[in-house]
Design a protein around this motif. Structure first.
Motif, PDB file in Angstrom:
ATOM      1  N   ARG A 261       0.668  -1.373  -0.348  1.00 17.59           N
ATOM      2  CA  ARG A 261      -0.076  -0.001   0.282  1.00 17.59           C
ATOM      3  C   ARG A 261       0.439   1.418   0.076  1.00 17.59           C
ATOM      4  N   MET A 262       1.781   1.284   0.586  1.00 18.44           N
ATOM      5  CA  MET A 262       2.737   2.378   1.109  1.00 18.44           C
ATOM      6  C   MET A 262       3.405   2.816   0.104  1.00 18.44           C
ATOM      7  N   SER A 264       3.111   2.070  -3.931  1.00 18.07           N
ATOM      8  CA  SER A 264       1.833   2.243  -4.865  1.00 18.07           C
ATOM      9  C   SER A 264       1.809   3.325  -5.260  1.00 18.07           C
ATOM     10  N   ALA A 267      -0.603   5.551  -2.225  1.00 17.85           N
ATOM     11  CA  ALA A 267      -0.378   5.242  -1.052  1.00 17.85           C
ATOM     12  C   ALA A 267      -0.402   6.577  -0.126  1.00 17.85           C
ATOM     13  N   ALA A 286       4.713   7.458   2.355  1.00 19.73           N
ATOM     14  CA  ALA A 286       4.516   7.735   0.636  1.00 19.73           C
ATOM     15  C   ALA A 286       5.393   7.572   0.093  1.00 19.73           C
ATOM     16  N   ASN A 287       5.557   6.003   0.031  1.00 21.87           N
ATOM     17  CA  ASN A 287       6.948   5.630  -0.822  1.00 21.87           C
ATOM     18  C   ASN A 287       8.000   5.727   0.024  1.00 21.87           C
TER      19      ASN A 287
END
Length: 541
Positions: A261-262, A264, A267, A286-287
């Motif tokens: 999820r993080m 994507s 995210a 996020a990423n």
């Protein structure tokens, strides 16, 4: 009644208590022997209060019933037991402290797998709420090697599912809400109004992974009920005896759904996970992955943004293998920074003596003086409080930190389940190289010092030796080798590598590439491929 028994030779507690496979604990007298050995080392046990709880893994309920019967027979005054037998490790620490209990028994093998073929563990925490010191665990082992009998009551099982207060052979048994006291403590430390506002923002989404472990109920109450996180964003929230067949270790390898999820296109802004017994944490943006060492440093640098730490920090501490990122923060803030062996018990004296406020380990553990254990959800709330105040993304916050303090590139390579004899060969080889290593040049780096780390406790003057082999380089780089004390099968060899980078144009390079020359030096020093029979590490973080 008094039952005869004979000793088991393998009841020496490790870094975090006694951990063995479930099947070992299920052997007749194995658990009673160890519990009686603990009781025999507590001269103030009669009439005292003990806290009992576990992470809900397989054999948790059965073990608690045995402890209840033995506590009654040993004239314990009162047991405080988490509802359904479940308490996170930091919640146990808090209950010990808030109820002036003599101590607590925690049933957990932390991040190790659960289930009938998994692991189980028993740890005693002292009256300060922290893991018992080595002097106590050594005494318990000594008693366990000479034990001839144990005391146990003949009673019906106690209902663990309903909050209640009952009496058993003169002992009070109170089944308490597992979550509420701990949740109240968190609300007293952090600015829940600010965090709630952050979570309500349309552009801020988060995901918390409880890993089918003990943190689920705590996350649902604190993140969900009190802070407004939607239920679908608290994943694997139901504690399961086998953790859903997973490995409840919050890292990039074992929190796969969260990591997907993080990293994507859609995210969430913030992600986190906790482990089997709720004392570890992993932080993600996020990423963006935040190393535990960087996390500790960032919390220390921003602590005064949190109500509970607005007056500043007394000092900080890290375990020896943890990167030196927090050292740089401490230097900038004129704080004392302590370097201890691995194991949360070593922070206890420093916390009790008021020398430190924050502490942490590279193994996904951070904590403060609010309890005497590392604390997964506490760290998550700390991050959310900082983000709520600064209104930055996780990646921007991390980058700003590096620009101010520099970046400590850092990795840990775990070689799991190695034959003990092979691991011993590695460490014998390394030991043989220590005396002649200073001044040696390897791949353009000069070794400044090589030793086997020993810790002199500044509070009680106790000495802990053989805590890990270190090769320290003149440019500040470090290579560290350690055998882990948390496994139950074979030996786990951990390799830690660190390099400091001050050039901002080099802050976003691949960690393994940056550290490649140091990893090659480590291979040359330890002959890992040859001596372990492994081509590469099992887990790299």
């Amino acid at each position: 009644m008094l039952l005869k028994t004979t000793p088991f030779s393998d009841q020496k507690p490790g870094t975090s208590g006694l951990r063995k496979q479930v099947t070992r604990f299920q052997e007749p007298n194995y658990l009673p022997n160890f519990i009686q050995s603990i009781f025999n080392c507590l001269p103030d046990l009669k009439g005292a209060t003990l806290v009992v709880g576990g992470d809900g893994r397989f054999y948790n309920r059965e073990a608690i019933q045995i402890i209840i019967s033995m506590a009654a027979a040993n004239q314990v005054g009162k047991l405080l037991i988490g509802q359904s037998g479940v308490l996170s490790t930091p919640a146990v620490s808090h209950l010990i402290r808030s109820n002036n209990a003599l101590g607590g028994i925690i049933l957990s093998a932390s991040h190790n797998p659960g289930g009938p073929d998994g692991d189980f563990g028993v740890k005693y925490n002292a009256s300060n709420g922290g893991p018992a010191p080595e002097s106590f665990t050594d005494a318990v082992f000594k008693v366990s090697q000479n034990i001839e009998s144990y005391e146990i009551a003949d009673n019906d099982p106690v209902d663990l599912e309903t909050k209640s207060t009952t009496e058993l052979d003169g002992m009070i048994v109170e089944i308490v809400d597992s979550v509420s006291d701990y949740a109240d403590l968190m609300e007293s430390i952090f600015d829940f109004d600010k965090i709630r506002d952050l979570i309500s923002q349309s552009d801020f989404k988060l995901c918390f992974d409880a890993m089918s472990a003990v943190t689920g109920p705590y996350a649902k109450e604190i993140l969900g009920n009190r802070l407004g996180v939607q239920a679908e964003n608290i994943i694997r929230a139901e504690p399961l005896e086998d953790f859903g067949g997973g490995h409840p270790d919050p890292n990039l390898a074992h929190a796969k759904e969260l990591v997907e999820r993080m990293f994507s296109d859609q995210a969430p802004a913030f992600g986190a996970a906790s482990d089997g017994d709720g004392d570890r944490n992993m932080i993600l943006g996020a990423n963006c992955y935040v190393t535990p060492s960087d996390s500790l440093a960032i919390l220390a640098a921003n602590a005064q943004l949190v109500p509970g730490y607005k007056d500043g920090l007394a000092g900080v501490a890290r375990s020896m293998p943890t990167s030196q990122a927090v050292d740089r923060v401490a230097e900038a803030l004129s704080l004392k920074c302590f370097e201890t062996p691995t194991g949360w018990k070593f922070f206890g004296n420093l916390l009790d003596d008021g020398r430190i406020t924050l502490c942490g380990e590279e193994s996904f553990g951070t904590g403060s003086d609010h309890v005497r254990e590392k604390d997964g959800l506490w760290a998550v709330l700390f991050w959310l409080n900082i983000l709520a105040v600064k209104q930055q993304s996780v990646s921007d916050l991390v980058m700003d930190h590096w620009k101010h303090f520099g970046r400590n590139y850092y990795t840990r390579h775990d070689y799991e389940g190695i034959e003990t004899s092979r691991a011993d060969e590695v460490f014998n080889l390394l030991e043989s190289k220590l005396a002649d290593s200073a001044g040696k040049v390897m791949s353009g780096r000069t070794i400044k010092k090589a030793d086997n780390f020993a810790y002199n406790d500044p509070v009680d003057s106790s000495v802990s030796s053989n805590q890990g082999i270190r090769f320290l380089f003149e440019d500040g780089a470090r290579i560290i080798f350690r055998k882990s004390g948390t496994g139950t099968s074979g030996a786990t060899l951990r390799l830690y590598v660190e390099h400091f980078e001050s050039d901002p144009t080099r802050f976003e390079l691949d960690t393994q590439q940056v550290l490649k020359d140091l990893l090659n030096i480590a291979e040359e020093l330890a002959q890992l491929t040859t001596l372990t029979g492994r081509e590469k590490a099992d887990v790299i973080t």
